[in-house]
Design a protein around this motif. Structure first.
Motif, short mmCIF file in Angstrom:
data_model
loop_
_atom_site.label_atom_id
_atom_site.label_comp_id
_atom_site.label_asym_id
_atom_site.label_seq_id
_atom_site.Cartn_x
_atom_site.Cartn_y
_atom_site.Cartn_z
N GLY A 5 0.82 -1.20 0.00
CA GLY A 5 0.00 0.00 0.00
C GLY A 5 0.86 1.25 0.00
O GLY A 5 2.08 1.19 -0.11
N VAL A 6 0.20 2.38 0.14
CA VAL A 6 0.88 3.66 0.09
C VAL A 6 0.85 4.28 1.49
O VAL A 6 -0.20 4.44 2.08
CB VAL A 6 0.20 4.61 -0.92
N GLY A 7 2.01 4.60 1.98
CA GLY A 7 2.10 5.28 3.26
C GLY A 7 1.85 6.77 3.10
O GLY A 7 1.80 7.30 1.99
N GLU A 8 1.71 7.44 4.22
CA GLU A 8 1.53 8.89 4.20
C GLU A 8 2.88 9.57 3.91
O GLU A 8 3.89 8.91 3.69
CB GLU A 8 0.95 9.36 5.53
N LYS A 9 2.87 10.87 3.96
CA LYS A 9 4.00 11.69 3.54
C LYS A 9 5.32 11.34 4.24
O LYS A 9 6.33 11.08 3.59
CB LYS A 9 3.65 13.16 3.78
N MET A 10 5.33 11.33 5.57
CA MET A 10 6.59 11.09 6.28
C MET A 10 7.05 9.64 6.15
O MET A 10 8.25 9.39 6.07
CB MET A 10 6.45 11.47 7.77
N THR A 11 6.13 8.72 6.09
CA THR A 11 6.48 7.32 5.88
C THR A 11 7.19 7.16 4.55
O THR A 11 8.23 6.50 4.46
CB THR A 11 5.23 6.42 5.93
N ARG A 12 6.64 7.77 3.51
CA ARG A 12 7.27 7.69 2.18
C ARG A 12 8.63 8.36 2.19
O ARG A 12 9.58 7.86 1.58
CB ARG A 12 6.38 8.34 1.13
N ARG A 13 8.74 9.50 2.86
CA ARG A 13 10.03 10.21 2.90
C ARG A 13 11.10 9.38 3.59
O ARG A 13 12.20 9.22 3.07
CB ARG A 13 9.88 11.54 3.61
N PHE A 14 10.78 8.88 4.78
CA PHE A 14 11.78 8.11 5.52
C PHE A 14 12.17 6.84 4.77
O PHE A 14 13.35 6.52 4.65
CB PHE A 14 11.25 7.73 6.91
N ALA A 15 11.18 6.11 4.26
CA ALA A 15 11.47 4.88 3.53
C ALA A 15 12.27 5.18 2.26
O ALA A 15 13.19 4.44 1.92
CB ALA A 15 10.17 4.16 3.20
N GLY A 16 11.94 6.26 1.58
CA GLY A 16 12.68 6.64 0.37
C GLY A 16 14.12 6.98 0.67
O GLY A 16 15.03 6.64 -0.10
N ILE A 17 14.36 7.65 1.79
CA ILE A 17 15.74 7.98 2.18
C ILE A 17 16.54 6.71 2.45
O ILE A 17 17.69 6.58 2.02
CB ILE A 17 15.74 8.92 3.39
N VAL A 18 15.92 5.76 3.15
CA VAL A 18 16.62 4.52 3.49
C VAL A 18 16.98 3.74 2.23
O VAL A 18 18.14 3.38 2.02
CB VAL A 18 15.77 3.65 4.44
N VAL A 19 16.00 3.49 1.39
CA VAL A 19 16.26 2.69 0.18
C VAL A 19 17.15 3.45 -0.81
O VAL A 19 18.00 2.86 -1.46
CB VAL A 19 14.94 2.26 -0.48
#
Length: 126
Positions: A5-19
């Protein structure tokens, strides 16, 4: 914890930074595996490089597709593949587990931050 699924804004940001930052480490790991295998006259040295580069590209793709429903699932697959790369290059077990821990932290803490932000916005509008 978010698996699909799609996370909210901060979830996407943090996960994007990690990957996204994992891309560099996976790329360098592929180069190390290739160099070690080549120096030992291992016939699979080219395969190590190609698979490592594909994994690095998948890291970039996962980072960019977190707005899609399958983006987080791709991120999980990249994390698992990074840990499994330890069978070729043992230090990747450590690196993969560190990034897996960061990935889980990003998903958990990102959701908490998104919930706090939503709660704050509800208070501001009330």
């Amino acid at each position: 914890m978010l698996v699909y699924g799609v996370g909210e804004k901060m979830t996407r940001r943090f996960a994007g930074i990690v990957v996204g930052s994992q891309t560099v480490v996976v790329f360098l790991g592929a180069l190390v595996a290739w160099a070690i295998a080549k120096s030992q006259d291992n016939a699979a040295h080219t395969a190590y490089l190609v698979v490592g580069l594909v994994l690095a590209v998948l890291c970039v793709v996962a980072s960019g597709t977190l707005r899609r429903t399958w983006g987080v699932t791709l991120g999980w697959l990249v994390e698992v593949a990074s840990v499994l790369a330890g069978f070729v290059l043992p230090m990747m077990f450590v690196v993969g587990l560190v990034f897996l821990a960061l990935w889980v932290t990003a998903l958990v803490q990102g959701r908490k931050m998104d919930a706090l932000t939503a709660h704050r916005q509800e208070q501001d509008t009330a």
